[in-house]
Scaffold this active site. Structure first.
Site, PDB file in Angstrom:
ATOM      1  N   PHE A  15      85.722  21.118 -37.209  1.00 30.96           N
ATOM      2  CA  PHE A  15      86.418  20.238 -36.259  1.00 30.96           C
ATOM      3  C   PHE A  15      85.585  19.000 -35.899  1.00 30.96           C
ATOM      4  CE2 PHE A  15      86.903  19.975 -31.403  1.00 30.96           C
ATOM      5  CZ  PHE A  15      87.742  18.863 -31.468  1.00 30.96           C
ATOM      6  N   ASP A  36      78.947  22.355 -46.415  1.00 29.91           N
ATOM      7  CA  ASP A  36      79.823  23.243 -45.639  1.00 29.91           C
ATOM      8  C   ASP A  36      80.187  24.452 -46.487  1.00 29.91           C
ATOM      9  OD1 ASP A  36      81.862  22.603 -42.968  1.00 29.91           O
ATOM     10  OD2 ASP A  36      82.292  24.326 -44.266  1.00 29.91           O
ATOM     11  N   ALA A  82      77.033  22.720 -38.410  1.00 25.98           N
ATOM     12  CA  ALA A  82      77.517  24.009 -38.923  1.00 25.98           C
ATOM     13  C   ALA A  82      77.158  25.140 -37.969  1.00 25.98           C
ATOM     14  CB  ALA A  82      76.916  24.283 -40.305  1.00 25.98           C
ATOM     15  N   ALA A  83      78.156  25.941 -37.646  1.00 25.51           N
ATOM     16  CA  ALA A  83      77.921  27.094 -36.776  1.00 25.51           C
ATOM     17  C   ALA A  83      79.126  28.006 -36.846  1.00 25.51           C
ATOM     18  CB  ALA A  83      77.724  26.636 -35.325  1.00 25.51           C
ATOM     19  N   THR A 124      75.624  23.179 -27.316  1.00 19.88           N
ATOM     20  CA  THR A 124      76.740  23.309 -26.386  1.00 19.88           C
ATOM     21  C   THR A 124      76.237  23.476 -24.952  1.00 19.88           C
ATOM     22  OG1 THR A 124      78.504  24.839 -25.721  1.00 19.88           O
ATOM     23  CG2 THR A 124      76.719  25.777 -26.998  1.00 19.88           C
ATOM     24  N   ASP A 125      77.075  23.094 -23.982  1.00 17.80           N
ATOM     25  CA  ASP A 125      76.707  23.319 -22.569  1.00 17.80           C
ATOM     26  C   ASP A 125      76.733  24.807 -22.225  1.00 17.80           C
ATOM     27  OD1 ASP A 125      79.466  23.722 -22.607  1.00 17.80           O
ATOM     28  OD2 ASP A 125      79.869  22.452 -20.856  1.00 17.80           O
ATOM     29  N   GLU A 126      77.329  25.622 -23.116  1.00 21.22           N
ATOM     30  CA  GLU A 126      77.419  27.054 -22.796  1.00 21.22           C
ATOM     31  C   GLU A 126      76.067  27.758 -22.814  1.00 21.22           C
ATOM     32  OE1 GLU A 126      80.575  29.243 -24.576  1.00 21.22           O
ATOM     33  OE2 GLU A 126      82.024  27.670 -24.145  1.00 21.22           O
ATOM     34  N   TYR A 151      77.978  34.293 -28.999  1.00 22.95           N
ATOM     35  CA  TYR A 151      77.994  32.913 -29.506  1.00 22.95           C
ATOM     36  C   TYR A 151      76.961  32.053 -28.778  1.00 22.95           C
ATOM     37  CZ  TYR A 151      79.276  27.986 -29.510  1.00 22.95           C
ATOM     38  OH  TYR A 151      79.218  26.615 -29.559  1.00 22.95           O
ATOM     39  N   LYS A 155      73.421  30.136 -29.967  1.00 22.31           N
ATOM     40  CA  LYS A 155      73.207  28.685 -29.853  1.00 22.31           C
ATOM     41  C   LYS A 155      71.945  28.420 -29.026  1.00 22.31           C
ATOM     42  CE  LYS A 155      75.378  25.727 -31.179  1.00 22.31           C
ATOM     43  NZ  LYS A 155      75.431  25.023 -32.505  1.00 22.31           N
TER      44      LYS A 155
HETATM   45  P1  NAD Z   1      84.109  24.696 -36.299  1.00 22.80           P
HETATM   46  O1  NAD Z   1      84.120  26.172 -36.244  1.00 22.80           O
HETATM   47  O2  NAD Z   1      85.402  23.946 -36.242  1.00 22.80           O
HETATM   48  O3  NAD Z   1      83.352  24.206 -37.638  1.00 22.80           O
HETATM   49  C1  NAD Z   1      82.189  24.820 -38.106  1.00 22.80           C
HETATM   50  C2  NAD Z   1      81.983  24.400 -39.562  1.00 22.80           C
HETATM   51  O4  NAD Z   1      80.758  24.970 -40.030  1.00 22.80           O
HETATM   52  C3  NAD Z   1      83.097  24.890 -40.495  1.00 22.80           C
HETATM   53  O5  NAD Z   1      83.503  23.846 -41.364  1.00 22.80           O
HETATM   54  C4  NAD Z   1      82.432  26.022 -41.280  1.00 22.80           C
HETATM   55  O6  NAD Z   1      82.946  26.171 -42.580  1.00 22.80           O
HETATM   56  C5  NAD Z   1      80.984  25.568 -41.306  1.00 22.80           C
HETATM   57  N1  NAD Z   1      80.041  26.682 -41.465  1.00 22.80           N
HETATM   58  C6  NAD Z   1      80.032  27.857 -40.780  1.00 22.80           C
HETATM   59  N2  NAD Z   1      79.038  28.642 -41.217  1.00 22.80           N
HETATM   60  C7  NAD Z   1      78.389  27.945 -42.196  1.00 22.80           C
HETATM   61  C8  NAD Z   1      77.266  28.214 -43.018  1.00 22.80           C
HETATM   62  N3  NAD Z   1      76.603  29.376 -42.934  1.00 22.80           N
HETATM   63  N4  NAD Z   1      76.869  27.267 -43.907  1.00 22.80           N
HETATM   64  C9  NAD Z   1      77.530  26.092 -44.000  1.00 22.80           C
HETATM   65  N5  NAD Z   1      78.608  25.786 -43.249  1.00 22.80           N
HETATM   66  C10 NAD Z   1      79.026  26.705 -42.357  1.00 22.80           C
HETATM   67  O7  NAD Z   1      83.123  24.235 -35.139  1.00 22.80           O
HETATM   68  P2  NAD Z   1      83.182  22.956 -34.174  1.00 22.80           P
HETATM   69  O8  NAD Z   1      84.043  23.267 -33.020  1.00 22.80           O
HETATM   70  O9  NAD Z   1      83.422  21.746 -34.984  1.00 22.80           O
HETATM   71  O10 NAD Z   1      81.668  22.950 -33.660  1.00 22.80           O
HETATM   72  C11 NAD Z   1      80.665  22.225 -34.373  1.00 22.80           C
HETATM   73  C12 NAD Z   1      79.351  22.333 -33.628  1.00 22.80           C
HETATM   74  O11 NAD Z   1      79.494  21.806 -32.314  1.00 22.80           O
HETATM   75  C13 NAD Z   1      78.862  23.771 -33.460  1.00 22.80           C
HETATM   76  O12 NAD Z   1      77.459  23.793 -33.645  1.00 22.80           O
HETATM   77  C14 NAD Z   1      79.224  24.117 -32.022  1.00 22.80           C
HETATM   78  O13 NAD Z   1      78.322  25.055 -31.496  1.00 22.80           O
HETATM   79  C15 NAD Z   1      79.073  22.764 -31.351  1.00 22.80           C
HETATM   80  N6  NAD Z   1      79.902  22.543 -30.156  1.00 22.80           N
HETATM   81  C16 NAD Z   1      81.259  22.714 -30.205  1.00 22.80           C
HETATM   82  C17 NAD Z   1      82.037  22.423 -29.091  1.00 22.80           C
HETATM   83  C18 NAD Z   1      83.548  22.541 -29.115  1.00 22.80           C
HETATM   84  O14 NAD Z   1      84.188  22.335 -28.083  1.00 22.80           O
HETATM   85  N7  NAD Z   1      84.185  22.850 -30.225  1.00 22.80           N
HETATM   86  C19 NAD Z   1      81.424  21.981 -27.915  1.00 22.80           C
HETATM   87  C20 NAD Z   1      80.022  21.822 -27.903  1.00 22.80           C
HETATM   88  C21 NAD Z   1      79.283  22.101 -29.025  1.00 22.80           C
HETATM   89  O1  TDX Z   2      94.523  31.314 -25.834  1.00 18.30           O
HETATM   90  C1  TDX Z   2      93.591  31.052 -25.080  1.00 18.30           C
HETATM   91  N1  TDX Z   2      93.786  31.120 -23.717  1.00 18.30           N
HETATM   92  C2  TDX Z   2      92.814  30.822 -22.817  1.00 18.30           C
HETATM   93  O2  TDX Z   2      93.039  30.892 -21.603  1.00 18.30           O
HETATM   94  C3  TDX Z   2      92.284  30.641 -25.575  1.00 18.30           C
HETATM   95  C4  TDX Z   2      92.028  30.558 -27.049  1.00 18.30           C
HETATM   96  C5  TDX Z   2      91.314  30.338 -24.644  1.00 18.30           C
HETATM   97  N2  TDX Z   2      91.570  30.434 -23.297  1.00 18.30           N
HETATM   98  C6  TDX Z   2      90.525  30.058 -22.326  1.00 18.30           C
HETATM   99  C7  TDX Z   2      89.151  30.618 -22.598  1.00 18.30           C
HETATM  100  C8  TDX Z   2      88.258  29.529 -22.085  1.00 18.30           C
HETATM  101  O3  TDX Z   2      88.103  29.667 -20.672  1.00 18.30           O
HETATM  102  O4  TDX Z   2      90.402  28.635 -22.443  1.00 18.30           O
HETATM  103  C9  TDX Z   2      89.047  28.243 -22.333  1.00 18.30           C
HETATM  104  C10 TDX Z   2      88.633  27.509 -23.598  1.00 18.30           C
HETATM  105  O5  TDX Z   2      88.553  28.434 -24.658  1.00 18.30           O
HETATM  106  P1  TDX Z   2      88.123  28.028 -26.156  1.00 18.30           P
HETATM  107  O6  TDX Z   2      88.936  26.876 -26.629  1.00 18.30           O
HETATM  108  O7  TDX Z   2      88.110  29.264 -26.982  1.00 18.30           O
HETATM  109  O8  TDX Z   2      86.661  27.428 -25.985  1.00 18.30           O
HETATM  110  P2  TDX Z   2      85.319  27.926 -25.211  1.00 18.30           P
HETATM  111  O9  TDX Z   2      85.179  29.393 -25.228  1.00 18.30           O
HETATM  112  O10 TDX Z   2      85.269  27.204 -23.907  1.00 18.30           O
HETATM  113  O11 TDX Z   2      84.210  27.308 -26.218  1.00 18.30           O
HETATM  114  C11 TDX Z   2      84.360  25.972 -26.745  1.00 18.30           C
HETATM  115  O12 TDX Z   2      83.558  25.055 -26.028  1.00 18.30           O
HETATM  116  C12 TDX Z   2      82.165  25.240 -26.105  1.00 18.30           C
HETATM  117  C13 TDX Z   2      83.985  25.950 -28.214  1.00 18.30           C
HETATM  118  O13 TDX Z   2      84.792  26.878 -28.924  1.00 18.30           O
HETATM  119  C14 TDX Z   2      82.510  26.261 -28.387  1.00 18.30           C
HETATM  120  O14 TDX Z   2      82.152  26.112 -29.752  1.00 18.30           O
HETATM  121  C15 TDX Z   2      81.706  25.276 -27.546  1.00 18.30           C
HETATM  122  O15 TDX Z   2      80.349  25.587 -27.588  1.00 18.30           O
END
Ligand code: NAD
Ligand code: TDX
Length: 274
Positions: A15, A36, A82-83, A124-126, A151, A155
């Site tokens: 993403f 990836d 990647a994660a 991540t802030d988590e 998770y 991280k």
């Molecule tokens: P995502 O799950 O959408 O994408 C992760 C990508 O990494 C995928 O394309 C997957 O194929 C690849 N991947 C997984 N394992 C791998 C491996 N062993 N080798 C190579 N590639 C691999 O994740 P995202 O939501 O885009 O998150 C990206 C980064 O941002 C992560 O490090 C996550 O912790 C961080 N992050 C995400 C959020 C959020 O809201 N989504 C917020 C803060 C930080």
């Molecule tokens: O169907 C749902 N209903 C619901 O209430 C889902 C999928 C989630 N939730 C809640 C759980 C959380 O409180 O919504 C909130 C957001 O959930 P997610 O989208 O699964 O994200 P979260 O667990 O907050 O983590 C995301 O942000 C921090 C990313 O997936 C992580 O990669 C990032 O580090």
């Protein structure tokens, strides 16, 4: 525009990584190598249409030390997305989170150390845990780490490895601890795309518990361009409602992108009663 650089972007078919690759192609002269593994969360289609002379795709794993070493040597800098990223999955099956988030980050750090490459780690802030709803405090770089889930603990572990490789070996690395991202190309397992695509399909949105969880949302493009205090950055998507409206429109226009994973995601949630 800045000097041309080759960036190694791990997780660039996910993403936030794919949004970053689009951003780099549109806003800089840099070339990108995406590494990836195309897990369930990776999608080659998220990079469709990008010019081949700017973006090279390598299908491989960040725990593959030989491959990572070669690609790092060929790059000027590494941006590490990647994660295993989904909290819910980490509660059911934590092992891949240790392999990718901990061992994968270690493997990249060793390569960055060997080849003296600039390294940016996306976290991540988590890692800071959670806040009470009425908590006047906000997270800062000084907030102690207090992760809750498998998770976020992996991280946090990866962040500590980065810090140690900076202190112990002088690796030039930075870490960003971003809040929840939204925007195009987000997997339908995550909250916002799950509810948008539920509504498109006529399924009721699913809110966990009493729906009292609070998240801070940032558009993925703003994540790509950010660093506010030192660089004078301001978010482009400051208005959440219009950013969300644009995201809803994107999912309406791109059903072919998300439909293939929708049924499997909902079937999996159903087995967990979610
Ligand atoms: P995502 O799950 O959408 O994408 C992760 C990508 O990494 C995928 O394309 C997957 O194929 C690849 N991947 C997984 N394992 C791998 C491996 N062993 N080798 C190579 N590639 C691999 O994740 P995202 O939501 O885009 O998150 C990206 C980064 O941002 C992560 O490090 C996550 O912790 C961080 N992050 C995400 C959020 C959020 O809201 N989504 C917020 C803060 C930080
Ligand atoms: O169907 C749902 N209903 C619901 O209430 C889902 C999928 C989630 N939730 C809640 C759980 C959380 O409180 O919504 C909130 C957001 O959930 P997610 O989208 O699964 O994200 P979260 O667990 O907050 O983590 C995301 O942000 C921090 C990313 O997936 C992580 O990669 C990032 O580090």
């Amino acid at each position: 525009r800045t000097r041309m650089t080759r960036l190694l972007v791990t997780g660039g078919a996910g993403f936030i990584g794919s949004n970053f690759v689009h951003y780099v192609v549109e806003n800089t002269d840099h070339t990108v190598t995406v590494l990836d593994a195309l897990t369930y969360a990776g999608n080659r289609e998220s990079l469709a249409g990008l010019p081949e002379n700017r973006v090279e795709f390598v299908h491989g794993d960040i725990t593959d030390a030989e491959l990572v070493d070669r690609l790092t040597a060929e790059a000027d800098a590494v941006v590490h997305y990647a994660a295993e990223s989904h909290n819910d999955n980490s509660l059911h099956s934590p092992r891949p989170f240790l392999d990718t988030n901990i061992v994968g980050t270690y493997t990249l750090l060793e390569a960055a150390r060997r080849h003296e490459r600039r390294f940016h780690h996306i976290s991540t802030d988590e890692v800071y845990g959670d806040l009470e709803l009425d908590d006047p405090q906000r997270f800062t770089e000084q907030t102690p780490y207090n992760p809750s889930s498998p998770y976020s603990s992996t991280k946090a572990g990866s962040d500590l490895l980065v810090r140690a490789w900076v202190r112990s070996f002088g690796v030039q690395a930075t870490i960003s601890n971003c809040s929840n991202n939204y925007g195009p190309y987000q997997h339908v397992e995550k909250f916002i795309p799950r509810q948008i695509t539920n509504v498109i399909r006529g399924i009721r949105p699913k809110l966990y518990g009493a729906g009292e969880n609070v998240r801070d949302w940032i558009h993925a493009n703003d994540h790509s361009s950010a660093l506010r205090t030192e660089l004078g950055w301001t978010p482009e998507y400051a208005d959440f409602e219009s950013g969300l409206a644009a995201t809803i429109q994107w999912y309406r226009d791109n059903e072919a992108w998300w439909a293939p994973s929708k049924d499997a995601t909902e079937a999996f949630y159903a087995t967990k009663g979610q």
